[in-house]
Design a protein around this motif. Structure first.
Motif, PDB file in Angstrom:
ATOM      1  N   VAL A  89      43.995  37.342  84.099  1.00 29.48           N
ATOM      2  CA  VAL A  89      45.000  36.519  84.764  1.00 29.48           C
ATOM      3  C   VAL A  89      45.052  35.223  83.973  1.00 29.48           C
ATOM      4  CG1 VAL A  89      43.317  35.596  86.446  1.00 29.48           C
ATOM      5  CG2 VAL A  89      45.752  35.468  86.929  1.00 29.48           C
ATOM      6  N   VAL A  90      46.248  34.797  83.606  1.00 25.79           N
ATOM      7  CA  VAL A  90      46.425  33.627  82.748  1.00 25.79           C
ATOM      8  C   VAL A  90      47.157  32.543  83.527  1.00 25.79           C
ATOM      9  CG1 VAL A  90      47.493  32.743  80.631  1.00 25.79           C
ATOM     10  CG2 VAL A  90      46.442  35.010  80.650  1.00 25.79           C
ATOM     11  N   THR A  91      46.670  31.318  83.414  1.00 24.70           N
ATOM     12  CA  THR A  91      47.300  30.193  84.096  1.00 24.70           C
ATOM     13  C   THR A  91      47.652  29.113  83.086  1.00 24.70           C
ATOM     14  OG1 THR A  91      45.201  29.054  84.523  1.00 24.70           O
ATOM     15  CG2 THR A  91      45.945  30.654  86.172  1.00 24.70           C
ATOM     16  N   ALA A  92      48.591  28.268  83.489  1.00 25.57           N
ATOM     17  CA  ALA A  92      48.962  27.128  82.654  1.00 25.57           C
ATOM     18  C   ALA A  92      49.166  25.910  83.537  1.00 25.57           C
ATOM     19  CB  ALA A  92      50.241  27.418  81.863  1.00 25.57           C
ATOM     20  N   ALA A  93      48.806  24.765  83.004  1.00 32.20           N
ATOM     21  CA  ALA A  93      49.093  23.475  83.621  1.00 32.20           C
ATOM     22  C   ALA A  93      49.935  22.688  82.626  1.00 32.20           C
ATOM     23  CB  ALA A  93      47.802  22.737  83.958  1.00 32.20           C
ATOM     24  N   VAL A  94      51.039  22.140  83.096  1.00 32.73           N
ATOM     25  CA  VAL A  94      51.988  21.460  82.209  1.00 32.73           C
ATOM     26  C   VAL A  94      52.397  20.121  82.819  1.00 32.73           C
ATOM     27  CG1 VAL A  94      54.254  21.569  81.108  1.00 32.73           C
ATOM     28  CG2 VAL A  94      52.891  23.654  81.345  1.00 32.73           C
ATOM     29  N   ILE A  95      52.276  19.061  82.032  1.00 33.55           N
ATOM     30  CA  ILE A  95      52.788  17.739  82.427  1.00 33.55           C
ATOM     31  C   ILE A  95      54.021  17.453  81.590  1.00 33.55           C
ATOM     32  CG2 ILE A  95      52.319  15.277  82.628  1.00 33.55           C
ATOM     33  CD1 ILE A  95      49.339  15.930  82.744  1.00 33.55           C
ATOM     34  N   LEU A  96      55.162  17.336  82.246  1.00 35.28           N
ATOM     35  CA  LEU A  96      56.421  17.064  81.551  1.00 35.28           C
ATOM     36  C   LEU A  96      56.715  15.563  81.541  1.00 35.28           C
ATOM     37  CD1 LEU A  96      58.629  19.883  83.137  1.00 35.28           C
ATOM     38  CD2 LEU A  96      57.544  19.919  80.881  1.00 35.28           C
ATOM     39  N   PRO A  97      57.409  15.076  80.519  1.00 36.62           N
ATOM     40  CA  PRO A  97      57.818  13.666  80.517  1.00 36.62           C
ATOM     41  C   PRO A  97      58.913  13.425  81.555  1.00 36.62           C
ATOM     42  CG  PRO A  97      58.773  14.809  78.642  1.00 36.62           C
ATOM     43  CD  PRO A  97      57.829  15.782  79.291  1.00 36.62           C
ATOM     44  N   HIS A  98      59.062  12.176  81.970  1.00 36.33           N
ATOM     45  CA  HIS A  98      60.042  11.838  83.005  1.00 36.33           C
ATOM     46  C   HIS A  98      61.459  12.201  82.594  1.00 36.33           C
ATOM     47  CE1 HIS A  98      57.368   8.682  85.222  1.00 36.33           C
ATOM     48  NE2 HIS A  98      56.657   9.677  84.744  1.00 36.33           N
ATOM     49  N   ASP A  99      61.770  12.091  81.297  1.00 36.40           N
ATOM     50  CA  ASP A  99      63.136  12.328  80.843  1.00 36.40           C
ATOM     51  C   ASP A  99      63.358  13.757  80.354  1.00 36.40           C
ATOM     52  OD1 ASP A  99      61.582  12.208  78.587  1.00 36.40           O
ATOM     53  OD2 ASP A  99      62.865  10.810  77.495  1.00 36.40           O
ATOM     54  N   PHE A 100      62.450  14.657  80.697  1.00 34.42           N
ATOM     55  CA  PHE A 100      62.579  16.053  80.275  1.00 34.42           C
ATOM     56  C   PHE A 100      63.850  16.649  80.859  1.00 34.42           C
ATOM     57  CE2 PHE A 100      61.735  20.627  80.856  1.00 34.42           C
ATOM     58  CZ  PHE A 100      61.356  20.975  79.572  1.00 34.42           C
ATOM     59  N   TYR A 101      64.597  17.360  80.009  1.00 32.21           N
ATOM     60  CA  TYR A 101      65.827  17.997  80.476  1.00 32.21           C
ATOM     61  C   TYR A 101      65.994  19.326  79.763  1.00 32.21           C
ATOM     62  CZ  TYR A 101      70.701  18.746  81.790  1.00 32.21           C
ATOM     63  OH  TYR A 101      71.866  19.274  82.297  1.00 32.21           O
ATOM     64  N   LEU A 102      65.959  20.400  80.535  1.00 33.27           N
ATOM     65  CA  LEU A 102      66.108  21.736  79.975  1.00 33.27           C
ATOM     66  C   LEU A 102      66.891  22.595  80.968  1.00 33.27           C
ATOM     67  CD1 LEU A 102      65.468  23.700  77.684  1.00 33.27           C
ATOM     68  CD2 LEU A 102      63.291  24.221  78.811  1.00 33.27           C
TER      69      LEU A 102
END
Length: 256
Positions: A89-102
């Motif tokens: 089982v694989v997990t990820a933790a991600v911190i995005l910048p405030h201005d992230f846009y996708l």
């Protein structure tokens, strides 16, 4: 219409959005079938862009609310691979910048493989921090899949090179981590941070299963990613259990 632009030139301008509103109004009067088709496609694409933008804004509501409360480093956490008969089982933790846009970011299961790979590269390039965690088949058998998933999630959070001040998790809570957190049911379709973690975890796990598949080609792990497809079950019956199989899961258990 005098001195009409060629359809190729009009297509290029519409594609690159390199035109004025006055030019667009003029083109609307062009009676050529090819121009009408180009305009129809252009407006459909604009409508789709608007829908994806609105979806992104909706999926940013958790993050936006937390920013307004003063939180700055928000980590989305998700897992992939709780259901398969084999593999970690694989997990990820991600911190995005405030201005992230996708626009278009979503639960990894809702995206094509091509789109996941594309978004994976964007997230890895733009994220403030990304960390992976996993629990292997032995740990899953020892702790059970639910607890093993928590352990893998904890590993991914602890591996971040920036300490988050808030966690958004997909339908889980990490009691061992003393960071404010919120568990969101179907969070990978409601939070951009969790969706990003879902995409990273999915792409990474698929790559792991491809590597395992090269080691054990008879099980076709590269295509079934460990799920109990007909070909996988037939191989399990014929060749037995590998070190990557979860022996506590049925029908693997009957072959141990």
């Amino acid at each position: 219409m005098k001195d009409q632009e060629t359809i190729a030139v009009i297509k290029e301008k519409l594609t690159n959005k390199s035109f004025s509103q006055e030019w667009l109004e003029t083109i609307k009067q062009d009676e050529r079938k090819g121009v009408k088709q180009l305009l129809n496609r252009y407006y459909k694409e604009k409508e789709k862009e608007a829908e994806l933008h609105a979806q992104f804004i909706r999926m940013s509501e958790f993050e936006t609310g937390l920013y307004q409360e003063g939180y700055r480093l928000i980590a989305g956490v998700d897992e992939v691979g709780r259901g398969p008969l084999a593999g970690p089982v694989v997990t990820a933790a991600v911190i995005l910048p405030h201005d992230f846009y996708l626009p278009g970011i979503n639960d990894s299961k809702a995206l094509s493989q091509l789109k996941r790979e594309e978004f994976y590269e964007i997230i890895m390039d733009q994220a403030i921090s990304v960390s992976l965690g996993q629990a292997n088949a032995n740990e899953i058998d020892y702790y059970n899949i639910y607890q093993a998933t928590k352990i893998a999630m904890q590993r991914s959070v602890e591996g971040l090179n920036e300490q988050p001040d808030y966690l958004l998790l997909d339908a889980m809570r990490l009691e061992q981590i003393k960071i404010p957190q919120e568990s969101i049911i179907k969070g990978d379709s409601k939070s951009i941070s969790i969706a990003a973690a879902s995409i990273i975890a999915k792409v990474e796990r698929d790559r792991i299963m491809k590597e395992i598949g090269a080691e054990y080609p008879m099980y076709q792990f590269e295509s079934n990613v460990g799920y109990g497809t007909k070909a996988h079950l037939e191989a399990l019956k014929k060749y037995g259990v590998t070190t990557h199989h979860r022996r506590s899961f049925q029908p693997v258990r009957q072959y141990t």
